[in-house]
Design a protein around this motif. Structure first.
Motif, PDB file in Angstrom:
ATOM      1  N   TYR A  49      44.373 -44.205 -31.163  1.00 44.59           N
ATOM      2  CA  TYR A  49      42.920 -44.937 -31.231  1.00 44.59           C
ATOM      3  C   TYR A  49      43.130 -46.356 -30.809  1.00 44.59           C
ATOM      4  CZ  TYR A  49      38.164 -45.565 -31.830  1.00 44.59           C
ATOM      5  OH  TYR A  49      36.775 -46.070 -31.614  1.00 44.59           O
ATOM      6  N   HIS A  53      41.701 -49.294 -28.158  1.00 48.74           N
ATOM      7  CA  HIS A  53      40.609 -49.806 -28.690  1.00 48.74           C
ATOM      8  C   HIS A  53      41.288 -51.170 -29.404  1.00 48.74           C
ATOM      9  CE1 HIS A  53      38.890 -45.810 -27.983  1.00 48.74           C
ATOM     10  NE2 HIS A  53      37.901 -46.371 -28.170  1.00 48.74           N
ATOM     11  N   PHE A 233      34.746 -43.816 -33.237  1.00 48.53           N
ATOM     12  CA  PHE A 233      35.929 -42.983 -33.682  1.00 48.53           C
ATOM     13  C   PHE A 233      35.727 -41.483 -34.062  1.00 48.53           C
ATOM     14  CE2 PHE A 233      38.899 -41.910 -37.367  1.00 48.53           C
ATOM     15  CZ  PHE A 233      40.180 -41.888 -36.685  1.00 48.53           C
ATOM     16  N   TRP A 236      35.521 -39.845 -30.909  1.00 52.09           N
ATOM     17  CA  TRP A 236      36.992 -39.945 -30.217  1.00 52.09           C
ATOM     18  C   TRP A 236      37.721 -38.754 -30.738  1.00 52.09           C
ATOM     19  CZ3 TRP A 236      42.104 -40.658 -32.099  1.00 52.09           C
ATOM     20  CH2 TRP A 236      42.984 -40.660 -31.072  1.00 52.09           C
ATOM     21  N   ALA A 242      42.924 -36.906 -28.807  1.00 53.51           N
ATOM     22  CA  ALA A 242      43.020 -36.599 -30.412  1.00 53.51           C
ATOM     23  C   ALA A 242      43.397 -35.247 -30.306  1.00 53.51           C
ATOM     24  CB  ALA A 242      41.704 -36.734 -30.834  1.00 53.51           C
TER      25      ALA A 242
END
Length: 254
Positions: A49, A53, A233, A236, A242
């Motif tokens: 992540y 990001h 998050f 995601w 993921a």
């Protein structure tokens, strides 16, 4: 007042430093409370992540789901500060903190199932749940108020087996540790935990008719300081990226 030319560069340098400090507060740090059975998968998810990001950093705190729920109710995170996200190993535990989380953000991110962890090579020749009731067999289970303990109880009830555990542990990783260190002959753990043990433990499958499906819900905590980033998050966590990471660690994804 007009400043001398020789002084002007120094003044501009000071203004630049002050402006730079005030204009950028650094990346947002999210504190994520996660069930102990997510100890291996979530750090990798966090790195993935953060790679996409750059303005977000994720700090994880792992413990038994019941302990995480208590922290949320007490308003504490990893360092007695409000946490941002919670991910538990079952729905009932998440239900206990329903009034502390954004219900619209709640989603199941993964599923798991159980297996019997035994010493390498299975020296006690355990073949299934029924053998866990054998006399003098040291069996450890997660405590009844822990998701893994509740799931284990369901497995044993389906199999019609009564087990008197040598100990009841605060989380599933502690069950696995007892087996790995030789303090127990067997313990019921998640399949994903058994994978993490490598050669330190062997697995005795639990028949599908007796097994259960463990679900992992995640949600944004209302008292967190970063609601927008936290929501992004959790959303995601349902993405293909993921799911690929969770799958690599043995989880089944929705």
């Amino acid at each position: 007042m007009r400043l001398p030319a020789a002084v002007l560069p120094a003044v501009l340098a000071v203004v630049t430093v002050v402006t730079g400090c005030g204009g950028s507060s650094g990346p947002t740090t999210l504190t994520v409370l996660a069930a102990s059975s997510l100890t291996d998968a979530f750090p990798e998810l966090g790195r993935a992540y953060q790679a996409s990001h750059k303005n977000v950093r994720i700090r994880f705190s792992f413990a038994g789901s019941q302990e995480l729920a208590t922290r949320v109710k007490d308003g504490g995170g990893a360092a007695d500060a409000p946490a941002d996200v919670i991910a538990t190993a079952d729905a009932p535990t998440m239900d206990t903190v329903a009034k502390y989380v954004d219900r619209s953000s709640r989603r199941v991110i993964a599923y798991n199932s159980l297996t019997i962890a035994v010493a390498p090579g299975n020296p006690r020749r355990i073949r299934g749940p029924a053998d866990l009731s054998r006399p003098r067999l040291r069996v450890v289970l997660a405590a009844a108020n822990v998701p893994a303990g509740r799931y284990s109880g369901q497995v044993l009830a389906k199999a019609g087996v009564t087990v008197r555990p040598a100990s009841e542990e605060i989380d599933v990783r502690s069950v696995l540790t007892r087996v790995r260190t030789g303090e127990a002959d067997a313990g019921i753990v998640y399949i994903t935990d058994l994978r993490s043990a490598g050669r330190a433990a062997s697995s005795v499958p639990i028949p599908a008719a007796h097994n259960v499906r463990a679900s992992y819900p995640a949600a944004v905590i209302d008292d967190g300081d970063h609601k927008e980033a936290s929501t992004a998050f959790v959303t995601w966590l349902g993405s293909a990226a993921a799911k690929a990471v969770l799958g690599e660690h043995g989880f089944i994804t929705p």
